[in-house]
Design an enzyme around this catalytic site. Structure first.
Site, PDB file in Angstrom:
ATOM      1  N   SER A  17       9.493  45.914   9.853  1.00  0.00           N
ATOM      2  CA  SER A  17      10.465  44.843  10.064  1.00  0.00           C
ATOM      3  C   SER A  17      10.083  43.623   9.244  1.00  0.00           C
ATOM      4  CB  SER A  17      10.553  44.470  11.553  1.00  0.00           C
ATOM      5  OG  SER A  17       9.365  43.817  11.981  1.00  0.00           O
ATOM      6  N   SER A 143      -0.439  32.707   5.375  1.00  0.00           N
ATOM      7  CA  SER A 143       0.620  31.830   5.870  1.00  0.00           C
ATOM      8  C   SER A 143       0.249  30.400   5.507  1.00  0.00           C
ATOM      9  CB  SER A 143       0.766  31.953   7.389  1.00  0.00           C
ATOM     10  OG  SER A 143       1.593  30.937   7.914  1.00  0.00           O
ATOM     11  N   TYR A 156      -2.724  32.876  16.078  1.00  0.00           N
ATOM     12  CA  TYR A 156      -2.161  33.234  14.772  1.00  0.00           C
ATOM     13  C   TYR A 156      -2.728  32.338  13.676  1.00  0.00           C
ATOM     14  CZ  TYR A 156       1.436  34.174  11.229  1.00  0.00           C
ATOM     15  OH  TYR A 156       2.105  34.511  10.069  1.00  0.00           O
ATOM     16  N   LYS A 160      -4.976  33.375  10.345  1.00  0.00           N
ATOM     17  CA  LYS A 160      -4.519  33.167   8.977  1.00  0.00           C
ATOM     18  C   LYS A 160      -5.514  32.335   8.166  1.00  0.00           C
ATOM     19  CE  LYS A 160      -0.875  35.674   9.210  1.00  0.00           C
ATOM     20  NZ  LYS A 160      -0.794  36.941   8.448  1.00  0.00           N
ATOM     21  N   THR A 193      12.784  36.038  10.146  1.00  0.00           N
ATOM     22  CA  THR A 193      12.557  37.445  10.476  1.00  0.00           C
ATOM     23  C   THR A 193      12.538  37.617  11.997  1.00  0.00           C
ATOM     24  OG1 THR A 193      10.156  37.329  10.686  1.00  0.00           O
ATOM     25  CG2 THR A 193      11.040  37.539   8.447  1.00  0.00           C
TER      26      THR A 193
END
Length: 325
Positions: A17, A143, A156, A160, A193
């Site tokens: 995805s 990111s 997260y 990153k 997304t």
């Protein structure tokens, strides 16, 4: 010397995805042979069917990035079936939203296992495979949050920061050893997304990317360019500039601003669905786009210009690698 996209065999890990799916479709449209990998069998099969129905070449290999044996099997199948791997793209990632006090330690651990250690394990398999092909390109997804932290997203963001540093270290070691493989790191801003719907959420509302929100296809175009014109790092989305400059010029003031605006920037007025993919594969056939935004930025001058500007340091590192052979 990288092969043209029409001759490349490309592995996309995390293709079920979002940006990974858009990237697999982009390589397929360019004429590459695409090996699509992720945990989600249904999503992979739907992706391969979409590519082949349009006349492209693709295959699916179910792969869990946290299982080194899966990664070895992925590389082996790509090499046995297609003869080599020219570009390896690692896109897999998961996310948890909430305050540090709300998020259990095991969820921090899970995000690190996928977003950081998974990328490390993938690189340990990808680089030897790329070297066996005569040298290729490893593209890793970081990111802009790997440069500037955001509140409510600590697992997260920390992963990153770690993965961006990892790719930097790998790049230097390959240059020292005279390897022919190049390493490119992608730093996107907010991308439209299903990532946000797929994130585990300890807040009261469905999370969203900070505006403006960029189309996943914009990132896929940059990744495809890295496969033939590798760069050390590519930032996608002009909104990244504010984050990068804030961190560089006045990080303390940026902390204050984000402490006030961070929640509003990242949460919507919609209730959370209560579903996520932290521990489970992407459900159903998979999607490129999320359902949280009505407008996506599809052209971005900052991205176009920044990925083409000459960077003498990169040329020097390439010369260092050639001298080391």
């Amino acid at each position: 010397m990288t092969r043209p996209l029409t001759e490349q065999v490309v592995v996309v890990l995390g293709a079920s995805s979002g940006i990974g799916r858009a990237t697999a479709l982009r390589f397929a449209r360019a004429g590459s042979t695409v090996v699509c990998a992720s945990r989600g069998t249904d999503a992979l099969n739907a992706l391969v069917e979409e590519i082949t129905a349009a006349g492209g070449r693709a295959s699916a290999v179910r792969t869990d990035i946290t299982r080194p044996e899966d990664l070895q099997a992925l590389a082996a199948e790509a090499e046995v079936v297609h003869g080599r791997i020219d570009t390896w793209v690692t896109m897999a990632g998961v996310s948890v939203y909430g305050t540090i006090a709300q998020i259990p330690l095991e969820e921090f651990r899970r995000v690190s296992e996928v977003n950081y250690l998974g990328h490390v394990a993938a690189a340990q398999v990808a680089v030897p495979a790329l070297e066996r092909s005569g040298g290729g390109v490893l593209v890793g997804m970081a990111s802009v949050e790997g440069v500037r932290s955001l509140p409510l997203h600590a697992p997260y963001t920390a992963s990153k920061f770690a993965v961006r540093s990892f790719y930097d270290a790998l790049r230097m070691e390959l240059a020292r050893d005279g390897a022919r493989t190049r390493v490119s790191t992608i730093l996107p801003a907010g991308i439209g997304t299903p990532f946000w719907e797929h994130s585990r959420n300890h807040t009261d509302h469905l999370t969203k990317p900070p505006p403006p929100v960029y189309a996943p296809e914009l990132v896929a175009d940059v990744v495809a360019r890295m496969a033939t014109h590798p760069r050390r790092q590519a930032v996608v989305g002009g909104a990244s500039l504010g984050f990068l400059l804030g961190e560089k010029l006045n990080p303390g003031l940026t902390d204050v601003v984000l402490s006030v605006l961070g929640r509003r920037m990242q949460t919507s007025d919609r209730p959370d669905t209560g579903t996520d993919v932290l521990d489970t594969p992407t459900p159903g056939p998979g999607r490129v786009h999320g359902e949280h935004v009505s407008h996506l930025v599809r052209r971005d001058l900052f991205t176009t210009v920044s990925e083409r500007l000459p960077r003498p340091g990169e040329a020097l590192l390439a010369l260092r690698a050639r001298w080391a052979r």
